[in-house]
Design a protein around this motif. Sequence first.
Motif, mmCIF file in Angstrom:
data_model
loop_
_atom_site.group_PDB
_atom_site.id
_atom_site.type_symbol
_atom_site.label_atom_id
_atom_site.label_comp_id
_atom_site.label_asym_id
_atom_site.label_seq_id
_atom_site.Cartn_x
_atom_site.Cartn_y
_atom_site.Cartn_z
ATOM 1 N N ALA A 18 0.813 -1.222 0.000
ATOM 2 C CA ALA A 18 0.000 0.000 0.000
ATOM 3 C C ALA A 18 0.851 1.280 0.000
ATOM 4 O O ALA A 18 0.727 2.116 -0.904
ATOM 5 N N THR A 108 -2.506 4.436 6.218
ATOM 6 C CA THR A 108 -3.176 3.187 5.855
ATOM 7 C C THR A 108 -3.311 2.324 7.109
ATOM 8 O O THR A 108 -2.509 2.421 8.028
ATOM 9 N N THR A 150 -6.793 5.060 3.849
ATOM 10 C CA THR A 150 -7.250 3.810 3.232
ATOM 11 C C THR A 150 -7.055 2.672 4.230
ATOM 12 O O THR A 150 -5.966 2.504 4.783
ATOM 13 N N VAL A 153 -5.796 -2.993 4.228
ATOM 14 C CA VAL A 153 -4.638 -3.353 3.393
ATOM 15 C C VAL A 153 -3.611 -4.161 4.202
ATOM 16 O O VAL A 153 -2.412 -3.955 4.101
ATOM 17 N N SER A 154 -4.116 -5.083 4.998
ATOM 18 C CA SER A 154 -3.228 -5.845 5.896
ATOM 19 C C SER A 154 -2.389 -6.876 5.144
ATOM 20 O O SER A 154 -2.685 -7.212 3.991
ATOM 21 N N SER A 157 -4.391 -9.760 4.007
ATOM 22 C CA SER A 157 -5.252 -9.635 2.828
ATOM 23 C C SER A 157 -4.454 -9.683 1.527
ATOM 24 O O SER A 157 -4.949 -9.344 0.467
ATOM 25 N N ARG A 158 -3.193 -10.158 1.596
ATOM 26 C CA ARG A 158 -2.390 -10.284 0.368
ATOM 27 C C ARG A 158 -2.268 -11.753 -0.058
ATOM 28 O O ARG A 158 -1.195 -12.188 -0.462
ATOM 29 N N GLU A 166 -5.687 -5.753 -5.939
ATOM 30 C CA GLU A 166 -6.750 -4.932 -5.337
ATOM 31 C C GLU A 166 -6.142 -3.860 -4.408
ATOM 32 O O GLU A 166 -6.573 -2.705 -4.413
ATOM 33 N N ILE A 167 -5.135 -4.262 -3.639
ATOM 34 C CA ILE A 167 -4.470 -3.283 -2.746
ATOM 35 C C ILE A 167 -3.736 -2.233 -3.585
ATOM 36 O O ILE A 167 -3.762 -1.041 -3.277
ATOM 37 N N GLU A 168 -3.102 -2.699 -4.666
ATOM 38 C CA GLU A 168 -2.395 -1.736 -5.539
ATOM 39 C C GLU A 168 -3.370 -0.729 -6.125
ATOM 40 O O GLU A 168 -3.058 0.457 -6.259
ATOM 41 N N LYS A 170 -6.216 0.199 -4.718
ATOM 42 C CA LYS A 170 -6.590 1.098 -3.613
ATOM 43 C C LYS A 170 -5.521 2.167 -3.407
ATOM 44 O O LYS A 170 -5.822 3.327 -3.127
ATOM 45 N N ALA A 171 -4.258 1.749 -3.532
ATOM 46 C CA ALA A 171 -3.141 2.692 -3.338
ATOM 47 C C ALA A 171 -3.181 3.779 -4.404
ATOM 48 O O ALA A 171 -2.950 4.964 -4.126
#
Length: 187
Positions: A18, A108, A150, A153-154, A157-158, A166-168, A170-171
């Motif tokens: 993130a 984050t 945001t 993004v733990s 969760s990767r 999905e995290i990318e 969000k970033a």
Amino acid sequence: MENILVISGHTDLKDSVANKGILNELKENNENLEIRYLDVLYPDYKIDYLLEQSYLEKADVIILQFPVFWYGMPSLMNKWMEDTFQHGWSHGSTGDKLKGKSLIVSLTTGAPEALYHENAAMGHEIKDYLVPIQTTCHMCGMNYIGYVYTGGVSYQSRQSADAVKEIEEKAKLHAQRLTKMIKDNCE
Ligand SMILES: Cc1cc2nc3c(=O)[nH]c(=O)nc-3n(C[C@H](O)[C@H](O)[C@H](O)COP(=O)(O)O)c2cc1C
């Protein structure tokens, strides 16, 4: 054009999705933006406060970029602030070097955003954890512009390539919101 200084407080960006994504996107989309990567500069936590002060003095807009660790800034970023914001420089009767500068918090969390609510698991909203930073701005005569946040993004969760994507994403959206906040309030 305003000089934007980003302080990255992540303690290990090699292991980040993130914060790394946000920083890369910010760099691509903003001119006059410099990033201080504290994990690379100060792995030993020995802050060169005179150098840090010189970067801050040149900046018009300061962005604190960090992952929330135990409901606050990571220890490295706290140490950076403790060493750099000195009486007589940033505050006190003769300390005016940060006066009039704008500050934005960009953060984050691993926990989803919905959990940061008075009726949910954390029992507080994310803005409640930013009171110390707001007070620091007040003390130093800085303009606290606001925060961009945001959640969800733990590390947990990767679990798949799609989850990382999905995290990318969000970033990227986070960096776009941050860029808009800079443009709307600081130029
Ligand atoms: C030491 C430590 C403490 C953390 N404390 C919190 C916390 O208080 N609240 C929370 O929601 N997430 C917490 N997290 C999760 C991080 O905020 C999350 O991993 C980070 O925002 C992800 O960003 P990155 O991909 O850039 O590493 C913690 C993580 C670590 C390693």
